[in-house]
Design a protein around this motif. Structure first.
Motif, short mmCIF file in Angstrom:
data_model
loop_
_atom_site.label_atom_id
_atom_site.label_comp_id
_atom_site.label_asym_id
_atom_site.label_seq_id
_atom_site.Cartn_x
_atom_site.Cartn_y
_atom_site.Cartn_z
N GLU B 168 1.28 13.38 -0.91
CA GLU B 168 0.05 13.68 -0.20
C GLU B 168 -0.78 12.42 0.00
OE1 GLU B 168 -2.58 16.85 -1.82
OE2 GLU B 168 -0.70 18.01 -1.69
N SER B 169 -0.96 11.63 -1.09
CA SER B 169 -1.82 10.46 -1.00
C SER B 169 -1.23 9.39 -0.09
CB SER B 169 -2.02 9.83 -2.38
OG SER B 169 -2.39 10.79 -3.31
N LEU B 170 0.08 9.24 -0.17
CA LEU B 170 0.70 8.12 0.53
C LEU B 170 1.07 8.45 1.97
CD1 LEU B 170 0.97 5.51 -0.96
CD2 LEU B 170 3.34 6.06 -1.53
N PHE B 171 1.50 9.69 2.19
CA PHE B 171 2.06 10.02 3.51
C PHE B 171 1.23 11.00 4.32
CE2 PHE B 171 5.65 8.50 1.05
CZ PHE B 171 6.25 7.61 1.94
N GLU B 172 0.30 11.70 3.64
CA GLU B 172 -0.50 12.72 4.32
C GLU B 172 0.39 13.66 5.12
OE1 GLU B 172 -3.58 10.48 6.25
OE2 GLU B 172 -4.48 9.96 4.32
N GLN B 173 0.30 13.63 6.47
CA GLN B 173 1.05 14.61 7.27
C GLN B 173 2.50 14.18 7.53
OE1 GLN B 173 -0.60 17.18 7.44
NE2 GLN B 173 -2.74 16.48 7.37
N THR B 174 2.77 12.89 7.40
CA THR B 174 4.11 12.38 7.74
C THR B 174 5.16 12.89 6.76
OG1 THR B 174 2.81 10.36 7.94
CG2 THR B 174 5.12 10.22 8.59
N ASN B 175 6.37 13.11 7.23
CA ASN B 175 7.47 13.48 6.34
C ASN B 175 7.96 12.23 5.61
OD1 ASN B 175 9.69 14.45 5.07
ND2 ASN B 175 10.87 14.90 6.94
N PRO B 176 7.88 12.22 4.27
CA PRO B 176 8.20 11.00 3.52
C PRO B 176 9.71 10.70 3.47
CG PRO B 176 6.98 12.59 2.18
CD PRO B 176 7.44 13.30 3.39
N ILE B 177 10.54 11.73 3.68
CA ILE B 177 11.98 11.54 3.49
C ILE B 177 12.51 10.45 4.42
CG2 ILE B 177 14.25 12.68 3.39
CD1 ILE B 177 12.25 14.00 1.51
N GLY B 178 13.24 9.51 3.83
CA GLY B 178 13.84 8.43 4.61
C GLY B 178 12.93 7.23 4.79
N LYS B 179 11.65 7.38 4.40
CA LYS B 179 10.73 6.26 4.54
C LYS B 179 10.93 5.26 3.40
CE LYS B 179 8.37 8.01 8.06
NZ LYS B 179 9.03 9.30 8.14
N ILE B 181 9.19 2.79 0.66
CA ILE B 181 7.94 2.40 0.02
C ILE B 181 8.22 1.21 -0.88
CG2 ILE B 181 6.95 4.73 0.10
CD1 ILE B 181 7.62 5.01 -2.86
N LYS B 182 7.15 0.50 -1.22
CA LYS B 182 7.32 -0.61 -2.14
C LYS B 182 6.87 -0.21 -3.52
CE LYS B 182 7.29 -5.20 -0.60
NZ LYS B 182 6.46 -6.36 -0.20
N VAL B 183 7.78 -0.37 -4.49
CA VAL B 183 7.43 -0.13 -5.89
C VAL B 183 7.34 -1.51 -6.50
CG1 VAL B 183 8.12 0.96 -8.04
CG2 VAL B 183 8.74 2.02 -5.85
N GLY B 184 6.10 -1.96 -6.74
CA GLY B 184 5.93 -3.35 -7.12
C GLY B 184 6.42 -4.21 -5.96
N ARG B 185 7.40 -5.08 -6.23
CA ARG B 185 7.87 -5.97 -5.18
C ARG B 185 9.13 -5.43 -4.50
NH1 ARG B 185 9.81 -10.47 -7.17
NH2 ARG B 185 9.75 -9.82 -9.34
N TYR B 186 9.64 -4.28 -4.98
CA TYR B 186 10.94 -3.81 -4.50
C TYR B 186 10.82 -2.63 -3.56
CZ TYR B 186 12.70 -6.92 -8.04
OH TYR B 186 12.97 -8.04 -8.78
N LYS B 187 11.69 -2.64 -2.58
CA LYS B 187 11.70 -1.55 -1.61
C LYS B 187 12.58 -0.42 -2.11
CE LYS B 187 10.81 -3.97 2.69
NZ LYS B 187 11.53 -4.83 3.63
N PHE B 188 12.05 0.79 -2.04
CA PHE B 188 12.81 1.98 -2.39
C PHE B 188 12.76 2.96 -1.23
CE2 PHE B 188 12.54 0.26 -6.57
CZ PHE B 188 13.52 0.89 -7.35
#
Ligand SMILES: Nc1ncnc2c1ncn2[C@@H]1O[C@H](COP(=O)(O)OP(=O)(O)O)[C@@H](O)[C@H]1O
Ligand SMILES: [Mg+2]
Lengths: 237, 412
Positions: B168-179, B181-188
């Motif tokens: 909710e906080s990060l994506f709001e209305q967007t579907n997060p699947i497949g996006k 994100i950066k966890v610290g310096r790493y992309k997940f």
């Protein structure tokens, strides 16, 4: 605790109560007041008795004794074949409820409650069921001529009306004796006459009435006058 | 028979007397009101805490034991735990081998890191490195997408499953699947979103605000505290009933893995829901104790007030008592009349207390945690009110009941 299991003392035929050599001493601190100093009286069923005497002569003390509000210091009191002197407080309450109807000088109605509720109260203490109470109370209210006042509180009534309520309340348990301690003492003379007319009517219907008064014209309503002086019987009619 | 007629009559008279003395009655009732509010609020708060606790730790599961370096609930300062050997991922693997077919073993490790998606940054988010078994031991399922697979874990995939709050906080209305994100310096890559877990217990973990990554990527991306992995191992027992024997099996296997001699103490801790419940219960005990003390004091003060008002009431109505006795009231009738009066005062106070407590409960509900007044608490409150009335009314009522009728009649 029923009044049935009390010592029975048979009285002569027609006698409702007998007081024998009764004394009553009030102890106030170190001082003793001898309100009654040895009084003996016999009263028959259906009698209309006036007790007279100067103030402080022991009239009220005697009335309280007859009314089972108090017990003698010494002596015997037998009411309808039962020895009152030996009774417990609750037994006395039962006797007062069933055999005595009080009418006081100061009316002594229960404050805050209605005429109807005042008259109903002795029946509640007697344990009469609600549906029976209603008829009895209504009849008593009619008998003293207060039909429209049933829902009034006692402070909304005149002195004469209050005394009528007290008389109705005294009647509902069909007492053996009606005791009236100066019933007209707080009333004007015409209202007093009305109340006395009511008492006369009760006597005619067969009630035994004992009334305390210091007025001769009130005492004249009675058939017999007992005179007290200084805690002793002066004459007993 | 007579008793009940007396009761009805007494009740009416009591009502009349209270209405006639409103202000005094209200003042006296204050202590009772506070007492009742305290007792209800305490019980309601205790209930609310219990429910919140249950909700928060529902995922802990009654059939799961945790093997960790330290106990969850620690008495004292715990030096003895600090010096223990860390629990390695290898130990977890060995345990899995030894318990094969008997229990499901899932190692996990947590740390904090910031998350970033486009311009949005969330700081201090709990990152849990875990395996595909996580959803078995903690009874959670993804709401959309999928959870970690054995493949993700074995091949150290930089994929993550995020909590519903994070989504909710990060994506709001967007579907997060497949996006990404950066966890610290790493992309997940987000592969799933967990379903909402609900309320968090004060200071307890909020499962909706964390993300899960393969435990095999944790060391590289988040980094171990002190450079060495120290995992928690969750082991799900075959059934809740088998828990106690299963716990001993786990202890036995762990001791072998850790190479302990029979004389040595365990150098690891066994944690389970019961451990938490115990500490929760002792905390609850304190809350209830404090509540009861407040309740007791207020009710005592209120009771003394009611006793006082009843002494006044009996004295004021001495003449009335005389009149009632003259027309046949026994001592018991008078006693009951006044006991009903004092109980009625207290019952009214109790009802007012209930209303205030209801308002308080709604406030607690809005601000702190879900709470509601149960019917049982209402009954307790009303019974307590009446009991206070009877107890505090007894001495005055008794004094009235044993008055001598002529003395009472002569009283002005
Ligand atoms: N309850 C009491 N305590 C002490 N003295 C009393 C009490 N009742 C009456 N007395 C005294 O007993 C005497 C008789 O009183 P009472 O019977 O009331 O007289 P009466 O009604 O004839 O005026 C009086 O001296 C009175 O002061
Ligand atoms: Mg007198």
């Amino acid at each position: 605790m029923s009044s049935d299991d009390l010592a029975t003392v048979p009285l002569a035929d027609g006698v409702i109560l007998s007081i024998e050599n009764v004394t009553r001493t009030y102890v106030m601190g170190d001082e003793e007041v001898h309100a009654l100093k040895g009084v003996s009286i016999t009263i028959n069923k259906g009698e209309y008795v006036a007790i007279m005497g100067p103030s402080g002569s022991g009239k009220s003390t005697l009335m309280n004794m007859i009314g089972c509000l108090d017990v003698p210091s010494t002596g015997e009191y037998i009411l309808e074949n039962q020895a009152v002197s030996a009774m417990s407080e609750d037994q006395l309450a039962e006797i007062r409820n069933e055999k005595i109807g009080f009418v006081f000088q100061t009316f002594n109605l229960v404050p805050r409650v209605t005429v109807y509720q005042n008259i109903e109260l002795p029946l509640i203490y007697k344990g009469v069921a609600k549906r029976h109470r209603r008829k009895i109370v209504e009849k008593a209210i009619e008998a003293v001529g207060l039909g429209e006042r049933a829902k009034h509180k006692s402070n909304e009534l005149s002195g004469g009306q209050r005394q009528r309520v007290a008389i109705a309340r005294a009647l509902v348990c069909e007492p053996a004796i009606i005791l009236a301690d100066e019933p007209t003492g707080n009333l004007d003379s015409s209202t007093g006459k009305e109340i006395m007319a009511l008492m006369d009517g009760l006597h005619k219907k067969g009630h035994t009435i004992i009334l305390v008064t210091h007025e001769d014209d009130i005492a004249e309503h009675a058939n017999r006058t007992i005179r007290l002086r200084d805690g002793l019987l002066e004459s007993s009619g | 028979m007579t008793f009940f007629m007396d009761a009805g009559e007494s009740f009416k008279i009591a009502l009349g007397a209270i209405v006639a003395n409103k202000s005094r009655g209200a003042l006296t009732a204050l202590g009772i009101i506070i007492g009742i509010v305290a007792v209800i609020t305490t019980m309601t708060a205790a209930n609310g805490l219990k429910n919140t606790f249950r909700e928060t730790f529902a995922s802990v599961g009654a059939d799961v034991v945790y093997v960790s370096k330290r106990p969850w609930v620690q008495m004292g300062r715990g030096f003895q735990f600090r010096n223990r050997k860390d629990i390695s991922l290898a130990a977890s693997d060995k345990l899995q081998e030894r318990l094969l077919g008997r229990g499901v073993v899932n190692p996990s490790i947590s740390g904090n890191q910031s998350l970033k998606y486009r311009s949005k940054v969330l700081d201090g988010i709990t990152i849990t490195g875990t395996t595909d078994k996580q959803i078995i031991v903690s009874d959670m399922v993804p709401e959309s997408g999928r959870f970690l697979t054995p493949f993700d874990v074995a091949y150290k995939k930089t994929v993550t499953v995020i909590g519903s709050g994070i989504a909710e906080s990060l994506f709001e209305q967007t579907n997060p699947i497949g996006k990404e994100i950066k966890v610290g310096r790493y992309k997940f890559t987000v592969i799933g979103v967990m379903e909402e877990q609900g309320g968090s217990f004060f200071g307890g973990p909020d499962f909706d605000r964390q993300i899960y990554i393969p435990i095999t990527t944790f060391g590289k991306t988040i980094g171990f505290n002190g450079g060495r992995a120290n995992v928690n191992i969750a082991i799900k027992a075959p059934s809740a009933e088998a828990m106690s024997t299963f716990e001993y099996e786990v202890i036995g296997e762990m001791r072998k893995i850790r190479g302990l001699k029979p004389t040595e103490d365990d150098d690891f801790s066994i944690n389970k829901l019961d451990t938490l419940l115990d500490s929760y219960n002792s905390m609850m005990g304190v809350v209830v104790l404090v509540g009861l003390v407040i309740t007791g004091i207020s009710l005592f003060v209120g009771g003394v007030g009611v006793m006082n008002i009843m002494f006044v009431s009996v004295t004021e109505r001495t003449k009335e008592i005389g009149i009632r006795k003259a027309i046949g009231a026994k001592r018991r009738s008078i006693l009951l009349q006044f006991l009903f009066e004092s109980s009625t005062i207290c019952l009214f106070a109790g009802i007012i207390g209930l209303i205030i407590a209801q308002i308080l409960t709604e406030i607690i509900n809005k601000l702190l945690m879900p709470a509601s007044i149960s019917p049982f608490i209402i009954v307790v409150a009303l019974v307590v009110s009446v009991m206070v009335g009877v107890l505090s009314g007894f001495v005055p009522a008794y004094r009235g009941a044993k008055l001598n009728p002529i003395d009472a009649l002569r009283y002005e």
